[in-house]
Design a protein around this motif. Structure first.
Motif, short mmCIF file in Angstrom:
data_model
loop_
_atom_site.label_atom_id
_atom_site.label_comp_id
_atom_site.label_asym_id
_atom_site.label_seq_id
_atom_site.Cartn_x
_atom_site.Cartn_y
_atom_site.Cartn_z
N PRO A 114 0.79 -1.23 0.00
CA PRO A 114 0.00 0.00 0.00
C PRO A 114 0.82 1.28 0.00
N ASP A 115 2.14 1.19 0.30
CA ASP A 115 2.98 2.39 0.35
C ASP A 115 4.44 1.97 0.36
N PRO A 145 -1.85 6.43 8.30
CA PRO A 145 -0.79 5.97 7.42
C PRO A 145 0.62 6.11 8.04
N HIS A 147 -0.19 2.84 5.70
CA HIS A 147 -1.10 1.73 5.99
C HIS A 147 -0.41 0.38 5.99
N HIS A 150 -0.54 -1.32 9.26
CA HIS A 150 -1.70 -2.16 9.59
C HIS A 150 -1.49 -3.61 9.13
N PHE A 168 -6.86 4.69 12.31
CA PHE A 168 -6.68 5.35 11.02
C PHE A 168 -6.70 6.86 11.23
N TRP A 172 -8.08 5.40 3.82
CA TRP A 172 -7.15 4.66 2.97
C TRP A 172 -7.44 4.93 1.50
N THR A 173 -8.42 4.22 0.93
CA THR A 173 -8.66 4.33 -0.51
C THR A 173 -9.39 5.60 -0.92
N HIS A 178 -5.03 9.91 -3.60
CA HIS A 178 -4.98 8.61 -4.27
C HIS A 178 -5.11 8.75 -5.78
N HIS A 191 -5.50 -2.20 -3.49
CA HIS A 191 -5.70 -1.32 -2.33
C HIS A 191 -7.05 -1.61 -1.67
N GLU A 195 -7.53 -2.99 2.10
CA GLU A 195 -8.28 -2.20 3.06
C GLU A 195 -9.39 -3.02 3.70
N THR A 212 -15.39 9.24 7.86
CA THR A 212 -14.62 8.00 7.71
C THR A 212 -15.30 6.86 8.46
#
Length: 431
Positions: A114-115, A145, A147, A150, A168, A172-173, A178, A191, A195, A212
């Motif tokens: 994811p990163d 992040p 992420h 996680h 969080f 995320w997405t 993004h 992704h 997630e 969120t």
């Protein structure tokens, strides 16, 4: 005493908002019978550093460290400037991106999912699995992040059976940047799949905003709670207000945070009101993208602009309290309605009125209204923005400009630690 293992990428001497949330929770956990152990990278590449935060780590806290492989170090061989800019989150609009930036964004988006901290996952799981087998820990906590942190929590839960609490700080997405990562359909689907797996595997999810929370509840049956960011009662000497009519923004101004109607309103006021022109100053503290700087200068505000760059957190607090008006600017997108920056709460207790700009339906607008701490506008509301600035200026001239906030006590870091401690203990009891 409950023992928790906190896995985080950002930790002092890291600067910026990402480090402060869990640094403050750790600071107050012992008041609520929780003993924190913190796991962080040994050799991270932080885009910002603030050594003043080192003094806030409580005495005697166990901090575990393991090496991390950082691809950003190798990317700097090709373009140090572009790599540092991207790592700070300052991404130019598509039309203004250089070839190198487009290439780096494509690689970042599609090869590091994811990163870019994904390479820390496997060695961390190996190290922490052994640590957990030798030490009694009641709950694992991850905060992102990035992420990829996680993913460490997910693997440890599956291998050890321990309860896992995922925090969080940002979504995320649906995060605003993004769409700038040039993700392929396959990468975006990866992704989304990651997630969902994280949200469904964790025992409890904590988020910083109500939007969120709503988004995550549509994805998972795992309990999702809101614990916002907050403010600490800083010990700062009495601050003298600026003699100028300063409008100050604290923190990064990314390319998307560019309210051209605000710049236009300020310029028009300098032309229509001589007293305003003589007193006004626009003060930007933190990293500012070239796009935003160009817009401000093209609006005719160069003579009124003061750029401070990044300053230590304690100095940022002093600037907040000495400024006449504080600016809070978010990207004008439905994807940012959920963003409630930590500085909002520090703004609230600075006793300086806030002018906030962002998308319709932003969570920030409700918080500002509920606490009577300022005004919120959408980007297109030129006349309303201009009228409010002028109203604040008239109060400034009279010496009466101040905010009169209500109900902010529940956002103190200690009270928020009380809330998150209660959630942690509930998770442990459910075991």
């Amino acid at each position: 005493m409950v023992k928790v293992l906190i896995i985080t990428y950002y930790w002092p001497p890291a600067g910026g908002p990402g480090v402060q949330r869990w640094l403050k929770f750790v600071k107050y956990f012992r008041d609520f019978d929780i003993e924190p152990i913190v796991y962080v990278p040994e050799n991270p590449t932080y885009p910002l550093e603030d050594t003043s935060l080192l003094s806030e780590t409580p005495e005697g806290i166990e901090v575990l460290k393991q090496p991390i492989f950082e691809p950003y170090r190798f990317a700097q061989v090709f373009s140090k400037k572009e790599t540092k800019t991207i790592s700070k989150g300052i991404i130019a609009g598509a039309a203004k991106q250089s070839f190198m930036q487009r290439l780096l964004l494509y690689i970042r988006g599609n090869f590091f999912i994811p990163d870019a901290r994904k390479f820390w996952v496997k060695p961390s799981v190996r190290y922490l699995e052994k640590y957990l087998s030798e030490n009694k820990i009641d709950t694992i906590i991850t905060t992102g992040p990035p992420h990829s942190v996680h993913l460490i929590g997910k693997e440890l839960k599956q291998q050890t059976g321990l309860r896992w609490f995922a925090d969080f700080r940002d979504p995320w997405t649906t995060i605003g940047y993004h769409d700038k990562l040039k993700l392929t359909k396959r990468s975006m689907q990866k992704h989304i799949s990651m997630e969902k797996e994280v949200l469904s595997t964790a025992d409890h999810i904590v988020v910083t905003s109500f939007t969120t929370q709503k988004e995550f509840k549509a994805i998972t049956n795992t309990p999702v709670s809101v614990v916002t960011n907050g403010y600490d009662r800083e010990s700062i000497p009495e601050t003298i207000l600026d003699t100028k009519f300063t409008l100050s923004h604290i923190g990064s101004l990314l390319s998307g945070r560019n309210p051209e109607n605000l710049w236009k309103a300020l310029y028009d006021l300098t032309k229509e009101n001589e007293a305003f022109s003589e007193a006004f100053q626009l003060q930007l503290v933190g990293a500012v993208s070239d796009d935003v700087l160009s817009s401000i200068r093209e609006a005719g505000l160069s003579d009124f602009l003061e750029l401070k760059g990044y300053v230590p957190h304690i100095d940022a607090i002093k600037i907040q309290r000495s400024s006449q008006v504080l600016l809070l600017i978010e990207i004008d997108s439905k994807d940012t309605r959920c963003i409630i920056p930590g500085k909002l709460f520090e703004y609230m207790v600075s006793k300086r009125p806030i002018i906030a700009l962002g998308p319709a339906g932003a969570d920030v607008s409700k918080l500002i209204f509920d606490t009577n701490s300022g005004c919120f506008f959408e980007y297109h509301e030129y006349e309303k923005i201009k009228t409010q600035i002028l109203e604040y200026f008239v109060q400034f001239q009279k010496g009466t400009l101040a905010s009169h906030v209500i109900g902010v006590e529940k956002y103190s870091r200690r009270e928020l630690t009380r809330s998150i401690s209660g959630l942690l203990k509930e998770v442990i009891i459910r075991k």
